[in-house]
Write a protein that holds these residues in place. Structure first.
Motif, short mmCIF file in Angstrom:
data_model
loop_
_atom_site.label_atom_id
_atom_site.label_comp_id
_atom_site.label_asym_id
_atom_site.label_seq_id
_atom_site.Cartn_x
_atom_site.Cartn_y
_atom_site.Cartn_z
N LEU A 43 0.84 -1.19 0.00
CA LEU A 43 0.00 0.00 0.00
C LEU A 43 0.88 1.24 0.00
N PHE A 44 0.55 2.17 -0.86
CA PHE A 44 1.19 3.48 -0.93
C PHE A 44 0.11 4.53 -0.70
N THR A 45 0.39 5.50 0.17
CA THR A 45 -0.54 6.61 0.38
C THR A 45 0.22 7.92 0.23
N ARG A 46 -0.52 8.96 -0.03
CA ARG A 46 0.12 10.25 -0.31
C ARG A 46 0.71 10.85 0.96
N VAL A 47 1.72 11.66 0.78
CA VAL A 47 2.30 12.48 1.85
C VAL A 47 2.53 13.87 1.29
N ARG A 48 2.66 14.83 2.19
CA ARG A 48 3.05 16.19 1.81
C ARG A 48 4.46 16.43 2.36
N ILE A 49 5.15 17.34 1.74
CA ILE A 49 6.48 17.73 2.20
C ILE A 49 6.42 19.21 2.54
N THR A 50 6.61 19.54 3.81
CA THR A 50 6.52 20.94 4.22
C THR A 50 7.46 21.79 3.38
N ARG A 51 7.04 23.00 3.10
CA ARG A 51 7.75 23.97 2.28
C ARG A 51 7.73 23.62 0.79
N ASN A 52 7.19 22.45 0.42
CA ASN A 52 7.19 22.03 -0.99
C ASN A 52 5.85 21.41 -1.39
N GLU A 53 4.78 21.76 -0.69
CA GLU A 53 3.49 21.10 -0.89
C GLU A 53 3.04 21.12 -2.35
N ASP A 54 3.22 22.22 -3.03
CA ASP A 54 2.73 22.34 -4.40
C ASP A 54 3.75 21.92 -5.45
N ALA A 55 5.00 21.74 -5.03
CA ALA A 55 6.06 21.46 -5.99
C ALA A 55 6.28 19.97 -6.23
N LEU A 56 5.93 19.14 -5.25
CA LEU A 56 6.27 17.72 -5.34
C LEU A 56 5.06 16.84 -5.07
N SER A 57 5.01 15.73 -5.77
CA SER A 57 4.05 14.67 -5.48
C SER A 57 4.85 13.55 -4.81
N ALA A 58 4.40 13.13 -3.62
CA ALA A 58 5.14 12.11 -2.88
C ALA A 58 4.18 11.12 -2.24
N MET A 59 4.69 9.90 -2.05
CA MET A 59 3.92 8.82 -1.45
C MET A 59 4.78 8.12 -0.41
N ILE A 60 4.12 7.34 0.45
CA ILE A 60 4.84 6.52 1.41
C ILE A 60 4.37 5.08 1.26
N LEU A 61 5.31 4.16 1.32
CA LEU A 61 5.04 2.73 1.25
C LEU A 61 4.80 2.27 2.68
N ALA A 62 3.60 1.80 2.97
CA ALA A 62 3.29 1.30 4.31
C ALA A 62 1.92 0.65 4.30
N PRO A 63 1.85 -0.59 4.58
CA PRO A 63 2.93 -1.57 4.75
C PRO A 63 3.10 -2.45 3.50
N LEU A 64 4.11 -3.30 3.58
CA LEU A 64 4.32 -4.39 2.63
C LEU A 64 4.14 -5.68 3.43
N ALA A 65 3.22 -6.52 3.01
CA ALA A 65 2.93 -7.76 3.73
C ALA A 65 2.97 -8.94 2.77
N ILE A 66 3.70 -9.97 3.15
CA ILE A 66 3.79 -11.19 2.37
C ILE A 66 3.45 -12.36 3.29
N LEU A 67 2.54 -13.22 2.85
CA LEU A 67 2.20 -14.39 3.67
C LEU A 67 3.44 -15.25 3.90
N PRO A 68 3.55 -15.87 5.05
CA PRO A 68 4.73 -16.70 5.34
C PRO A 68 5.03 -17.74 4.27
N ILE A 69 4.01 -18.34 3.66
CA ILE A 69 4.26 -19.36 2.63
C ILE A 69 4.89 -18.80 1.37
#
Length: 162
Positions: A43-69
């Motif tokens: 899952l990736f969701t959006r984030v903002r970067i202070t001082r650059n809100e309008d200049a950059l598009s950014a996301m955060i990866l959280a979480p990555l889940a893989i079944l044990p098998i």
């Protein structure tokens, strides 16, 4: 998926909350499938970067889940690569992750703090290498800096502690 992958419900609750958080849009949610069904989720969701809100598009990866098998079979890497490919095509500049510093660098992530991107909450010095960023658009790192502000659901201190 997350409860089985992590052995507890913290991440599954987080995913449920993020998928129902309108402030998390746009987001990217991908499943890895095998013949028996889903074996991985990212899952990736959006984030903002202070001082650059309008200049950059950014996301955060959280979480990555893989079944044990399915762990150790490259499923996580496939999800990361496909997610980054889709985000790059959608003109995202940066992707952040708080994760294992021995795993994510193989997919192009590097320490974010040394490049001027502060985590939403302080990361202990001993764990600084776990706060990482990947540049999807050239000339982004080095030209911008600031503190990352996550969506409401993820912008809580308990998600930033071990």
């Amino acid at each position: 998926m997350e409860a089985e992958a992590f052995g507890h419900s913290k991440e599954s609750n987080l995913v449920n909350d993020l998928l129902n958080d309108d402030s998390a849009k746009p987001r990217l949610s991908l499943l890895a499938m095998d013949d028996d069904g889903a074996v991985g989720h990212i899952l990736f969701t959006r984030v903002r970067i202070t001082r650059n809100e309008d200049a950059l598009s950014a996301m955060i990866l959280a979480p990555l889940a893989i079944l044990p098998i399915a762990q150790g079979k490259g499923v996580g890497g496939e999800l990361i690569r496909e997610g980054l490919r889709q985000l790059s095509e959608s003109k995202v500049h940066l992707v952040f992750v708080l994760g294992h510093p021995g795993y994510y660098p193989r997919f192009g992530f590097r320490p974010a703090g040394v490049h001027g991107f502060d985590a939403p909450y302080p990361i202990p010095v001993k764990d600084a290498a776990a706060w990482m960023v990947q540049e999807l658009r050239p000339v982004t790192i080095g030209s911008f800096s600031g503190r990352i502000v996550c969506v409401d659901t993820l912008n809580r201190p308990e998600h930033w502690r071990e």
